[in-house]
Motif scaffolding. Structure first.
Motif, PDB file in Angstrom:
ATOM      1  N   ILE A 217      34.455 -12.074  71.027  1.00 41.00           N
ATOM      2  CA  ILE A 217      33.861 -13.406  70.934  1.00 41.00           C
ATOM      3  C   ILE A 217      34.908 -14.369  70.395  1.00 41.00           C
ATOM      4  CG2 ILE A 217      32.069 -14.793  69.811  1.00 41.00           C
ATOM      5  CD1 ILE A 217      30.379 -12.221  69.659  1.00 41.00           C
ATOM      6  N   ALA A 218      35.101 -15.482  71.080  1.00 43.89           N
ATOM      7  CA  ALA A 218      36.089 -16.488  70.661  1.00 43.89           C
ATOM      8  C   ALA A 218      35.812 -16.921  69.217  1.00 43.89           C
ATOM      9  CB  ALA A 218      36.044 -17.682  71.602  1.00 43.89           C
ATOM     10  N   PRO A 219      36.874 -17.144  68.418  1.00 46.06           N
ATOM     11  CA  PRO A 219      38.286 -17.253  68.815  1.00 46.06           C
ATOM     12  C   PRO A 219      39.025 -15.916  68.926  1.00 46.06           C
ATOM     13  CG  PRO A 219      38.087 -17.681  66.484  1.00 46.06           C
ATOM     14  CD  PRO A 219      36.682 -17.481  66.998  1.00 46.06           C
ATOM     15  N   ASN A 220      38.354 -14.788  68.742  1.00 41.43           N
ATOM     16  CA  ASN A 220      38.995 -13.492  68.922  1.00 41.43           C
ATOM     17  C   ASN A 220      39.243 -13.238  70.404  1.00 41.43           C
ATOM     18  OD1 ASN A 220      38.502 -12.753  66.030  1.00 41.43           O
ATOM     19  ND2 ASN A 220      36.373 -12.771  66.724  1.00 41.43           N
ATOM     20  N   THR A 221      40.174 -12.357  70.708  1.00 42.34           N
ATOM     21  CA  THR A 221      40.398 -11.916  72.075  1.00 42.34           C
ATOM     22  C   THR A 221      40.223 -10.400  72.130  1.00 42.34           C
ATOM     23  OG1 THR A 221      42.778 -11.584  71.753  1.00 42.34           O
ATOM     24  CG2 THR A 221      42.049 -13.769  72.497  1.00 42.34           C
ATOM     25  N   ASN A 222      40.045  -9.874  73.322  1.00 41.57           N
ATOM     26  CA  ASN A 222      39.859  -8.427  73.464  1.00 41.57           C
ATOM     27  C   ASN A 222      40.990  -7.637  72.823  1.00 41.57           C
ATOM     28  OD1 ASN A 222      37.387  -8.459  74.860  1.00 41.57           O
ATOM     29  ND2 ASN A 222      38.424  -8.814  76.816  1.00 41.57           N
ATOM     30  N   GLN A 223      42.219  -8.102  73.048  1.00 37.36           N
ATOM     31  CA  GLN A 223      43.361  -7.323  72.574  1.00 37.36           C
ATOM     32  C   GLN A 223      43.413  -7.237  71.054  1.00 37.36           C
ATOM     33  OE1 GLN A 223      47.040  -8.177  74.546  1.00 37.36           O
ATOM     34  NE2 GLN A 223      48.269  -6.928  73.152  1.00 37.36           N
ATOM     35  N   LYS A 224      42.772  -8.141  70.360  1.00 40.46           N
ATOM     36  CA  LYS A 224      42.752  -8.078  68.901  1.00 40.46           C
ATOM     37  C   LYS A 224      42.210  -6.738  68.417  1.00 40.46           C
ATOM     38  CE  LYS A 224      40.792 -10.267  64.772  1.00 40.46           C
ATOM     39  NZ  LYS A 224      40.021 -11.405  64.226  1.00 40.46           N
ATOM     40  N   TYR A 225      41.336  -6.117  69.208  1.00 41.29           N
ATOM     41  CA  TYR A 225      40.692  -4.872  68.779  1.00 41.29           C
ATOM     42  C   TYR A 225      41.315  -3.638  69.434  1.00 41.29           C
ATOM     43  CZ  TYR A 225      37.547  -8.391  67.111  1.00 41.29           C
ATOM     44  OH  TYR A 225      37.046  -9.499  66.468  1.00 41.29           O
ATOM     45  N   TRP A 226      42.483  -3.812  70.069  1.00 38.65           N
ATOM     46  CA  TRP A 226      43.144  -2.710  70.741  1.00 38.65           C
ATOM     47  C   TRP A 226      44.191  -2.088  69.814  1.00 38.65           C
ATOM     48  CZ3 TRP A 226      43.966  -5.174  76.279  1.00 38.65           C
ATOM     49  CH2 TRP A 226      42.700  -5.396  76.847  1.00 38.65           C
ATOM     50  N   GLY A 227      43.725  -1.469  68.788  1.00 40.33           N
ATOM     51  CA  GLY A 227      44.579  -0.789  67.828  1.00 40.33           C
ATOM     52  C   GLY A 227      43.724   0.096  66.944  1.00 40.33           C
ATOM     53  N   SER A 228      44.326   1.100  66.343  1.00 31.66           N
ATOM     54  CA  SER A 228      43.575   2.095  65.574  1.00 31.66           C
ATOM     55  C   SER A 228      42.678   1.460  64.522  1.00 31.66           C
ATOM     56  CB  SER A 228      44.544   3.079  64.906  1.00 31.66           C
ATOM     57  OG  SER A 228      45.311   3.755  65.872  1.00 31.66           O
ATOM     58  N   ASP A 229      43.238   0.604  63.687  1.00 29.84           N
ATOM     59  CA  ASP A 229      42.470   0.052  62.572  1.00 29.84           C
ATOM     60  C   ASP A 229      41.464  -1.021  62.992  1.00 29.84           C
ATOM     61  OD1 ASP A 229      43.747   1.801  60.869  1.00 29.84           O
ATOM     62  OD2 ASP A 229      45.285   0.372  60.265  1.00 29.84           O
ATOM     63  N   PRO A 230      41.849  -2.026  63.803  1.00 34.60           N
ATOM     64  CA  PRO A 230      40.829  -3.012  64.209  1.00 34.60           C
ATOM     65  C   PRO A 230      39.721  -2.413  65.057  1.00 34.60           C
ATOM     66  CG  PRO A 230      42.919  -3.389  65.367  1.00 34.60           C
ATOM     67  CD  PRO A 230      43.193  -2.405  64.281  1.00 34.60           C
ATOM     68  N   ASP A 231      40.044  -1.378  65.837  1.00 34.67           N
ATOM     69  CA  ASP A 231      39.022  -0.689  66.619  1.00 34.67           C
ATOM     70  C   ASP A 231      37.976  -0.067  65.706  1.00 34.67           C
ATOM     71  OD1 ASP A 231      38.049   1.026  69.070  1.00 34.67           O
ATOM     72  OD2 ASP A 231      38.576   2.503  67.527  1.00 34.67           O
ATOM     73  N   VAL A 232      38.426   0.588  64.643  1.00 31.31           N
ATOM     74  CA  VAL A 232      37.490   1.210  63.706  1.00 31.31           C
ATOM     75  C   VAL A 232      36.606   0.160  63.054  1.00 31.31           C
ATOM     76  CG1 VAL A 232      37.372   2.378  61.465  1.00 31.31           C
ATOM     77  CG2 VAL A 232      38.820   3.304  63.269  1.00 31.31           C
ATOM     78  N   SER A 233      37.188  -0.979  62.711  1.00 28.88           N
ATOM     79  CA  SER A 233      36.400  -2.028  62.058  1.00 28.88           C
ATOM     80  C   SER A 233      35.301  -2.557  62.960  1.00 28.88           C
ATOM     81  CB  SER A 233      37.328  -3.178  61.627  1.00 28.88           C
ATOM     82  OG  SER A 233      38.230  -2.745  60.629  1.00 28.88           O
ATOM     83  N   VAL A 234      35.624  -2.817  64.228  1.00 24.18           N
ATOM     84  CA  VAL A 234      34.605  -3.390  65.108  1.00 24.18           C
ATOM     85  C   VAL A 234      33.551  -2.336  65.474  1.00 24.18           C
ATOM     86  CG1 VAL A 234      35.675  -2.947  67.386  1.00 24.18           C
ATOM     87  CG2 VAL A 234      34.342  -5.043  67.006  1.00 24.18           C
ATOM     88  N   MET A 235      33.939  -1.071  65.571  1.00 21.19           N
ATOM     89  CA  MET A 235      32.949  -0.018  65.809  1.00 21.19           C
ATOM     90  C   MET A 235      32.025   0.126  64.598  1.00 21.19           C
ATOM     91  SD  MET A 235      33.414   1.299  68.884  1.00 21.19           S
ATOM     92  CE  MET A 235      32.945   3.033  68.962  1.00 21.19           C
ATOM     93  N   ARG A 236      32.606   0.069  63.404  1.00 20.70           N
ATOM     94  CA  ARG A 236      31.797   0.099  62.173  1.00 20.70           C
ATOM     95  C   ARG A 236      30.788  -1.041  62.176  1.00 20.70           C
ATOM     96  NH1 ARG A 236      35.114  -2.183  57.510  1.00 20.70           N
ATOM     97  NH2 ARG A 236      34.566  -4.037  58.731  1.00 20.70           N
ATOM     98  N   ASP A 237      31.237  -2.225  62.568  1.00 22.68           N
ATOM     99  CA  ASP A 237      30.372  -3.385  62.485  1.00 22.68           C
ATOM    100  C   ASP A 237      29.285  -3.374  63.554  1.00 22.68           C
ATOM    101  OD1 ASP A 237      31.842  -4.198  60.297  1.00 22.68           O
ATOM    102  OD2 ASP A 237      33.210  -5.434  61.484  1.00 22.68           O
ATOM    103  N   PHE A 238      29.569  -2.765  64.715  1.00 26.22           N
ATOM    104  CA  PHE A 238      28.493  -2.563  65.687  1.00 26.22           C
ATOM    105  C   PHE A 238      27.426  -1.639  65.102  1.00 26.22           C
ATOM    106  CE2 PHE A 238      26.321   0.129  68.689  1.00 26.22           C
ATOM    107  CZ  PHE A 238      25.787  -0.791  69.574  1.00 26.22           C
TER     108      PHE A 238
END
Length: 615
Positions: A217-238
């Motif tokens: 969701i803007a202002p974030n972009t998809n690639q912001k979550y393409w990494g070990s740590d940010p991926d875990v954060s967004v999965m946690r938040d879902f």
């Protein structure tokens, strides 16, 4: 398989599916166009700001799911994008979903259940919207007045949606494959799944951003979550969002990750516990818990045109760790010293582990060449070194393998094309094979990937508008996003690659009651079972630690549940796991073979330990 993972040569583009690819293997990416339909459906309207999200929680989807009533299909008009730099405007974000009602049967048992297919908004701990996440939930009413467990499932890649677990494992319906055969390919039907876990737990299958129909969701972009740590954060938040909007705070919470989903699970369990979300148990299926311990993966990820020597620090561990899985596949193809005699998989696995352990020092001189041969560059650092014929002949008795099989493993060609001359065996499942002349191998070099890719995507196109009641006429469902694996930031905990045994240890220390189940296929050549045992055994180095850990083994490959013999046993072991009972044949921590001597204790970063060893 769907871990969807990665691999490649040091100088070639990397491709990933659910599992790790050899450098010599190229495969086509998958995409599936959404289907059309009318614009109606059940909804929890929510835009991206925190106030509206909080308001949406007042009408939880779960309450709608449990009410008897008419099905509510939904046609989602949003044009979701999986491109790296794209994001969804906050005004387009909603939490609408299709809600459908079904019945599952197994023997004389019937469970009425609900499917909910749509999106929820993941917001960080400060309430800022991150991504709109597509998911499919299977829920059933409680029979005893207690909250039912809820299990969150996801594949790996990185870059995979959850289609592979959802259509292959424990949902109420599954794609019936003839694994490990190709009979009637690609016409595999969707059938009632008698081994579904719907009688045991509710299930939620999650698509990370850039996969499925999930988008930042803007202002974030998809690639912001393409990494070990940010991926875990967004999965946690879902997960936090799902629990809140469906009033599941009191439900036992479980995580189920496959392939890259297993290091994600170790990190996610710690992240959830640290955020005050209690995790009851985790299932690690087809694991790669420490990327440094798989030098094939480490070299592929860290190296460019020059080999990163740090990636080869644990090359002997890698050669030894892959060997028992290869031996199991060799036995399947009758390449043992007793041709025609059917071997017991568990006993032969033990014999192979013993052989690899006792010959560890002999393997050291060949390990570097062996790792590079699997990547297709055996001479990258000079003339490759492999055992000669007399040496291999002397190993036949102790290994139980034929000369042909040993030669197929210890040579300058990848073992997937060397075991059976003129034949390519699968990486996800070594029992699946095709003649080298099969034209399908030109587009996808893994027969076990060919086995399921087209049938699963075809099934998805059929299932979404009918059974799930969900269509997305303006979007493209992304089963596997190859762009993600090519740019994924693997760094974690101050290291360039994730070693998540320290995360698992920290989660257990925060929650000593955490239940851990590791599920492994004997014939998985993407994430070999012996590697997993050796990594989990690092927990033996922690004084006084007595984790609730079980390690189980089954005939089958990376997607163990595709095997009709393995799946019922997996279902039985998982039911015991949820009930707090030990699986009948599971190994506990102190029954595992000890960790390799050159690997770090459970709480110490691997790379730091490896560098210290060489100084």
């Amino acid at each position: 398989m769907k871990k969807r993972d990665r691999s490649g040569t040091p100088s070639l583009p990397r491709h990933a599916r659910g599992g790790f690819w050899l450098g010599a293997i190229a495969a086509a990416s998958l995409a599936l166009a959404g289907c059309g339909g009318g614009d109606s459906g059940s909804s929890v309207g929510a835009s991206a700001n925190a106030q509206q999200i909080a308001a949406a929680a007042q009408t939880p989807v779960a309450n709608q799911q449990q009410q008897a009533g008419a099905d509510q299909p939904y046609s989602d008009p949003v044009a979701y994008s999986s491109n790296a730099g794209d994001s969804l405007d906050p005004t387009q974000v909603s939490e609408k979903a299709a809600v459908m009602h079904h019945a599952w049967t197994s023997g004389n048992k019937t469970v009425n259940y609900t499917t909910t297919t749509g999106h929820l908004t993941a917001s960080d701990l400060g309430g800022n919207a991150e991504a709109t996440m597509s998911y499919v939930a299977y829920t059933a009413p409680s029979k005893n007045g207690k909250p039912r467990p809820v299990t969150f499932f996801y594949n790996g890649g990185p870059g995979s949606s959850s289609i592979w677990l959802r259509l292959g494992s424990f949902a109420p319906t599954r794609v019936a494959t003839p694994d490990p055969l190709m009979t009637n390919w690609p016409n595999f039907p969707l059938v009632n799944n008698e081994q579904s876990l719907i009688d045991t737990t509710d299930m939620v299958f999650i698509d990370p951003p850039g996969t499925g129909l999930s988008e930042a969701i803007a202002p974030n972009t998809n690639q912001k979550y393409w990494g070990s740590d940010p991926d875990v954060s967004v999965m946690r938040d879902f997960i936090r969002r799902y629990i809140a909007v469906n009033s599941r705070t009191n439900s036992p919470l479980y995580l189920y990750g496959e392939s890259y989903g297993t290091p994600r699970t170790d990190m996610l369990a710690l992240s959830l516990e640290s955020a005050g979300v209690h995790v009851t148990g985790i299932s690690l299926q087809s694991s790669i818990l420490n990327y440094f311990a798989d030098a094939i993966e480490a070299v592929a990820i860290l190296s460019g045109n020059t080999i990163d020597m740090n990636a080869l620090k644990l090359d002997t561990d890698t050669l030894s760790g892959y060997y028992p899985g290869y031996a199991a596949v060799s036995a399947y193809f009758n390449q043992t010293t007793m041709p025609g005699v059917q071997v017991d998989p568990a006993l032969f696995a033990f014999q192979s582990e013993l052989f690899a352990s006792t010959h560890y020092h002999a393997f050291q001189q060949y390990a570097q060449s062996w790792v590079l041969s699997q990547l297709g560059v055996p001479d990258f650092l000079g003339t490759p070194v492999f055992p000669n014929a007399p040496t291999l002949a002397s190993w036949t008795w102790a290994s139980g393998l034929s000369m042909q099989s040993l030669t197929g493993y210890f040579n300058a060609n990848p073992f997937n094309t060397s075991l059976l001359p003129g034949t390519t065996i699968g990486r996800y499942d070594g029992r699946v094979s095709l003649p080298d002349t099969d034209p399908r191998l030109q587009a996808d070099g893994d027969p076990s990937d060919i086995l399921i890719s087209q049938p699963f995507t075809t099934a998805l196109a059929t299932q979404m508008p009918t059974y799930l009641g969900y269509t997305a006429p303006n979007a493209t469902y992304m089963p596997l996003n190859d762009n993600i694996i090519n740019v994924w930031d693997f760094s974690h905990d101050g290291q360039p690659l994730p070693d998540t045994i320290p995360d698992l240890l920290a989660a257990i220390e925060l929650n000593p009651q955490l239940k851990v189940l590791s599920l492994n296929g004997y014939h998985d050549l993407a994430t070999p079972f012996f590697n997993t045992e050796k990594q989990l055994a690092r927990l033996q180095t922690v004084q006084g630690l007595n984790p609730n850990l079980q390690v189980t083994f089954y005939p089958g490959g990376h997607m163990i549940y595709l095997d009709d013999h393995a799946r019922p046993k997996m279902k039985s072991d998982l039911r015991d796991f949820y009930a707090g009972r030990p699986a009948p044949t599971a190994l506990g921590l102190w029954m595992l073979p000890p960790p390799w001597h050159d690997e770090s204790p459970a709480g110490t970063p691997t790379l730091a330990a490896a560098q210290t060893t060489t100084q």
